[in-house]
Structure formats: C-alpha cells, structure tokens
Design an enzyme around this catalytic site. Structure first.
Site, short mmCIF file in Angstrom:
data_model
loop_
_atom_site.label_atom_id
_atom_site.label_comp_id
_atom_site.label_asym_id
_atom_site.label_seq_id
_atom_site.Cartn_x
_atom_site.Cartn_y
_atom_site.Cartn_z
N ARG A 1 -16.30 -7.66 26.10
CA ARG A 1 -16.22 -6.67 25.77
C ARG A 1 -17.20 -7.17 24.00
O ARG A 1 -17.43 -6.01 23.06
CB ARG A 1 -14.88 -5.96 25.63
CG ARG A 1 -15.19 -4.82 24.13
CD ARG A 1 -14.04 -4.72 24.38
NE ARG A 1 -13.60 -3.64 23.59
CZ ARG A 1 -12.75 -3.62 22.22
NH1 ARG A 1 -12.28 -5.14 22.11
NH2 ARG A 1 -12.50 -2.73 21.34
N LEU B 1 0.88 -1.23 0.35
CA LEU B 1 -0.04 0.28 -0.45
C LEU B 1 0.78 1.23 0.12
O LEU B 1 0.22 2.28 -0.71
CB LEU B 1 -1.33 0.20 1.32
CG LEU B 1 -2.00 -0.60 1.23
CD1 LEU B 1 -2.81 -1.49 2.87
CD2 LEU B 1 -3.04 -0.51 -0.16
N SER C 1 -3.70 -3.95 11.30
CA SER C 1 -4.73 -3.72 12.07
C SER C 1 -4.74 -3.92 13.20
O SER C 1 -5.89 -4.83 14.50
CB SER C 1 -6.03 -5.43 11.59
OG SER C 1 -5.20 -6.16 11.81
N LYS D 1 -6.36 5.68 11.42
CA LYS D 1 -8.33 5.52 11.60
C LYS D 1 -9.14 6.33 11.41
O LYS D 1 -10.12 6.95 10.72
CB LYS D 1 -9.17 4.26 11.99
CG LYS D 1 -8.33 2.70 12.25
CD LYS D 1 -8.09 2.40 10.65
CE LYS D 1 -8.22 0.50 11.29
NZ LYS D 1 -8.14 0.47 9.16
N GLY E 1 -6.78 -3.23 3.46
CA GLY E 1 -6.20 -3.36 3.49
C GLY E 1 -5.35 -2.49 4.62
O GLY E 1 -5.89 -1.51 5.29
N GLY E 2 -3.63 -3.01 5.76
CA GLY E 2 -3.42 -2.09 6.30
C GLY E 2 -2.68 -2.99 8.37
O GLY E 2 -3.35 -4.27 7.63
N TYR F 1 -2.80 3.07 16.28
CA TYR F 1 -3.45 2.30 15.20
C TYR F 1 -4.86 3.18 15.07
O TYR F 1 -5.85 3.62 14.11
CB TYR F 1 -3.95 0.97 15.78
CG TYR F 1 -5.34 0.75 14.86
CD1 TYR F 1 -4.61 0.24 13.81
CD2 TYR F 1 -5.69 0.09 15.78
CE1 TYR F 1 -6.01 -0.63 13.19
CE2 TYR F 1 -7.17 -0.46 15.32
CZ TYR F 1 -6.95 -1.29 13.99
OH TYR F 1 -7.73 -1.90 13.03
C1 15L Z 1 -9.76 -4.15 15.21
O1 15L Z 1 -9.28 -2.69 15.06
C2 15L Z 1 -8.59 -5.01 15.36
O2 15L Z 1 -8.29 -5.10 13.77
C3 15L Z 1 -9.80 -5.98 15.32
O3 15L Z 1 -8.09 -7.19 15.70
C4 15L Z 1 -9.47 -6.34 17.25
O4 15L Z 1 -8.57 -6.42 17.95
C5 15L Z 1 -10.67 -5.62 17.04
O5 15L Z 1 -9.99 -4.11 16.44
C6 15L Z 1 -11.77 -4.71 18.79
O6 15L Z 1 -11.76 -4.24 19.08
O7 15L Z 1 -11.74 -6.41 19.14
#
Ligand code: 15L
Length: 265
Positions: free
Chosen positions: A171, A49, A72, A137, A69-70, A133
């Site tokens: 959660r 990417l 995560s 987003k 993609g990216g 992260y």
């Molecule tokens: C996310 O954004 C992650 O990509 C995934 O692996 C989980 O950790 C998820 O959040 C989550 O909050 O459970």
C-alpha cells in the site's frame, strides 16, 4: 519568515526540523511535552493544543505555521475531539488573531481513505473518511477553507500518505512520501505567491499511486523520490491479506471496526 512547527516531537516533525532550520534559520517548535533533543536554532514553546491560551502564546509573532500537531492515528473519540477538533480550531483561531499569514495543515490520506484503489482521485473529490481520525482531518481541511475564504489566511492542506525513508509495504508503494519531498510541499505552502487555499497530495513520485497531484506540480512540486526503486523488495515480502483494507486506499484504517453496526456490536 518566522516559522512555528507544531507536533515537533513526533516522527514527521523530527524529520522536518533540520530542513526547516536550514531554509528559515531560527524556528519555533512546539509540542505538548518538552523536547529531549532541542537543537541550536530552535526555540521551544510547550502547547497542549486543546488549551487556547497556550496555543495563542505559541503563535505570537509567527508568520507561517506548519501544523503537524494532534493525534496521528485512529483512536477514541474523546482523544480525537480534544487534539484534532478543538486543537485544530484553537490553532486556526490563534493564527487569525495573531495575524499569521500562512498555515500548512497536515491532513491525511485517511480523509479520503474509502475511495477504491482502482480510482484515481484529485483534490476536489468529496471526502470519504475511513476512520474517526480521517473525519478530524476532513474537519481540519474545512476549517482551513473557512479561515482562507473569510479571513484571508493562506492555507495549504497536505493529504499526506506515509512519510519515511522507504515504502514499508505494498500500500505504501502507492502513498509513500520521502521527507525531502514533504519539505518541498511545505515550502510551496509557506512561500508560493499563488496560494490562497489548496489541497495537495503528500506523495513522492509513485508509479503505483492513486492520486492526481497535478495541482502540486503546477505550483512547482517536483518529487525526487521514486517508490518504484523499492518495489521489487517490497513485493517479495509476504503480506497478510485484508479483505476490506486491500480494496480501499486507506488500507487497515478501513477494515478496523468494519461492519460493526451502528452500535458498535
Ligand atoms: C496517517 O495519517 C498516519 O498519521 C500515519 O501514521 C500512517 O498510518 C499513514 O497515515 C498511512 O496511511 O500509512
């Protein structure tokens, strides 16, 4: 519609691919490395990417992109910068240049992870990222808004909870997203005539949820999976307490490095 799926080799990508093939016929799939399990009805284009030339090649002739993609999860800034900041910019810019009509961007609940669990939030709340992260987003959502408002790309950002066959802990009872429900949201993003720029929550029918997803419902979303069906089994399990993570929607993403101080010590 000719569809491109980025991040096709990841867990969520692998779950979406058969549903995308069924809905749209032949699809283009991309990832950094070749996919070991390419199916009939899929054509593969390798794209790192952070490489604008490779990304431009991947989006050529495409009508709609599902951008998974990216990187995560939380990670070191140089990694996130390449995959999720530069990579996301390259994707939107290539889409604009190639005349792509729609992008569905996989945002995350971690863009708003520092909202407390007692608070129900809708798509219009200010971002409260819980991690580097989550910041990437939020960046992707902002970039999507720019490309929608300035260039007319139709953009849907999905603040995805946790995709899987079942909620895996307390959660996740609040934020679980069944893959078939994700597919419904993706189709809304790719097809609904009213889409210009939307932020929707990627959650199934979760009685313990924290998100007001009325806008998704207005666009026709009717989640079929109910996390409450798994509640008794999940609640019977013993979970280690997390003093910070248990207070906030983002869970462990909030408690990681919490209070470390500005220099990280
Ligand atoms: C996310 O954004 C992650 O990509 C995934 O692996 C989980 O950790 C998820 O959040 C989550 O909050 O459970």
């Amino acid at each position: 519609m000719k569809i491109l799926l980025t991040g096709a080799g990841g867990d969520v990508g692998r779950r979406l691919r058969p549903m995308l093939r069924q809905a749209y016929g032949e699809i283009r799939v991309s990832d950094r490395d070749p996919l070991p399990d390419l199916h009939p009805g899929e054509s593969f284009v390798a794209a790192e990417l952070s490489d604008p030339v490779a990304v431009a090649r991947a989006v050529e002739g495409i009508d709609g992109i599902v951008h998974l993609g990216g990187f995560s999860v939380e990670g070191p800034w140089p990694v996130l910068l390449k995959s999720n900041i530069e990579g996301c910019y390259n994707l939107f810019e290539a889409a604009r240049a190639a005349g792509v009509k729609r992008v569905v961007f996989a945002s995350s609940n971690h863009a708003v992870g520092f909202y407390p669990r007692e608070q129900t939030i809708g798509p219009a709340v200010p971002v409260r990222p819980d991690s580097r992260y989550g910041v990437t987003k939020a960046f992707g959502e902002a970039l999507g808004a720019l490309y929608a408002d300035k260039f007319g790309l139709r953009v849907t950002c999905l603040r995805i909870g946790n995709v899987g066959d079942a909620p895996i802990d307390r959660r996740r009872l609040a934020i679980w997203l069944h893959p078939a429900d994700l597919m419904q949201l993706v189709r809304i993003g790719l097809e609904h005539p009213d889409i210009r720029y939307e932020v929707l929550y990627g959650a199934s029918d979760n009685a313990r949820g924290w998100w007001d997803n009325q806008r998704a419902r207005d666009l026709g979303y009717r989640p079929q999976a109910r996390s409450e069906d798994f509640a008794a089994a999940v609640l019977a399990r013993v979970e280690a307490p997390d003093a910070v993570g248990d207070r906030y929607q983002g869970g462990a993403f909030c408690s990681q490095e919490f209070g470390a101080g500005p220099s990280g010590d």
